[in-house]
Design an enzyme around this catalytic site. Structure first.
Site, PDB file in Angstrom:
ATOM      1  N   ARG A  41      40.720  50.760  18.818  1.00 22.70           N
ATOM      2  CA  ARG A  41      40.308  49.394  19.300  1.00 22.70           C
ATOM      3  C   ARG A  41      39.527  48.527  18.280  1.00 22.70           C
ATOM      4  O   ARG A  41      39.748  47.439  18.138  1.00 22.70           O
ATOM      5  CB  ARG A  41      39.517  49.126  20.661  1.00 22.70           C
ATOM      6  CG  ARG A  41      40.364  49.891  21.759  1.00 22.70           C
ATOM      7  CD  ARG A  41      39.469  49.801  23.040  1.00 22.70           C
ATOM      8  NE  ARG A  41      40.203  50.596  24.282  1.00 22.70           N
ATOM      9  CZ  ARG A  41      39.879  50.636  25.474  1.00 22.70           C
ATOM     10  NH1 ARG A  41      38.705  49.878  25.873  1.00 22.70           N
ATOM     11  NH2 ARG A  41      40.686  51.117  26.303  1.00 22.70           N
ATOM     12  N   ASP A 142      32.144  39.380  34.729  1.00 21.96           N
ATOM     13  CA  ASP A 142      32.347  40.365  33.722  1.00 21.96           C
ATOM     14  C   ASP A 142      31.797  40.112  32.386  1.00 21.96           C
ATOM     15  O   ASP A 142      31.499  38.959  31.966  1.00 21.96           O
ATOM     16  CB  ASP A 142      33.876  40.416  33.713  1.00 21.96           C
ATOM     17  CG  ASP A 142      34.219  41.912  33.335  1.00 21.96           C
ATOM     18  OD1 ASP A 142      34.781  42.423  34.101  1.00 21.96           O
ATOM     19  OD2 ASP A 142      34.454  41.946  32.043  1.00 21.96           O
TER      20      ASP A 142
END
Length: 283
Positions: A41, A142
């Site tokens: 990532r 979030d």
């Protein structure tokens, strides 16, 4: 993949620093087994920034505490796995809990991801409350800004809604056509109930004042260590109405610590009667 074939070298020191930084920033406790995930990532961030090594990238983060790259770093290391009506046994419990409410119903979804969970909550409230659903609301937060952008659009593929009953699909979604063929969009009346914004559960102030009928914090705590979990649970309590519910993920158990919630059912907790709400607006 062998190290020699990789674009970058992730040293033990770099990996340790990544783990420390994401823990400090987001409370996420990455285990040793997450090394491949970290490489995969974050290497994308290095390529986008034209950087040649992880050491330089991490030095950039540490040198610029308010850099926008911190959000990209956090987004990259946040896992988002969700689906409509995931862990389906929770939604009938929510419906029963709010069905006879005489005051406006509010629910906080603290890990909204790409929107499937908060929209499922909104659909449940519409089904349970009928004409009173117009005064109900869902606060959806979030830490990851990219997934929130997707959530706010309310657009999904037919595959993502393929497991929904036809009745719900027709009632709560608009079918796309032309360039949007093969997609659906959340109906405006459902979308209007849900307000999305970015929130880090480790922030000192959450900016939430509502006493909620329920809080959904599912499959989030598994990324935190026990002290962080307990701290968050303590902060949830003042934000829940008397007898309010807390929904956890299928692999999460909060019974290990002394806290204001008691187990009511399968991964569902209820605020203890003896707990007195305090600290309104400071959470």
């Amino acid at each position: 993949m062998a190290v020699s074939m990789r674009d970058f070298l992730l040293t033990d020191s770099d990996f340790s620093k990544v783990r420390a930084l994401i823990y400090q920033r987001a409370g996420i406790a990455l285990g040793e087994q997450k090394r491949e995930m970290v490489y995969s990532r974050l290497s994308r961030r290095l390529r986008e920034l034209g950087m040649s090594d992880f050491t330089s990238y991490l030095a950039l983060l540490e040198a610029q505490k308010d850099s926008a790259e911190w959000q990209a770093f956090t987004n990259a290391l946040t896992t988002n796995l969700t689906a409509f009506f995931r862990e389906a046994h929770h939604f009938p419990l929510l419906a029963e809990h709010v069905r006879h409410n005489t005051t406006p119903v509010t629910v906080w979804c603290s890990a909204a991801s790409t929107g499937e969970e908060p929209y499922s909550i909104a659909m449940t409230l519409i089904e349970a409350l009928g004409s009173r659903a117009g005064s109900a609301s869902v606060v959806a937060t979030d830490i990851d800004t990219q997934v929130l952008e997707k959530a706010a659009s309310g657009i999904y593929t037919m595959e993502q809604v393929s497991k929904l009953p036809l009745e719900r699909l027709k009632r709560f979604f608009l079918k796309g056509s032309g360039a949007r063929a093969g997609q659906v969009r959340i109906r405006p009346e459902v979308a209007a109930m849900v307000k999305f914004h970015q929130l880090n559960l480790l922030e000192t102030h959450w900016g939430l004042k509502e006493p909620f009928d329920a809080i959904f914090c599912r499959n989030v705590m598994i990324y935190f260590d026990k002290p962080t979990q307990n701290k968050i649970l303590q902060r949830f309590a003042p934000l829940v109405k008397p007898q309010g519910l807390l929904f956890a993920g299928h692999s999460e158990n909060f019974s290990y610590a002394s806290q204001p919630f008691r187990l009511r059912g399968q991964t569902v907790y209820q605020l203890n009667e003896s707990h007195v709400r305090h600290g309104k607006g400071n959470t």
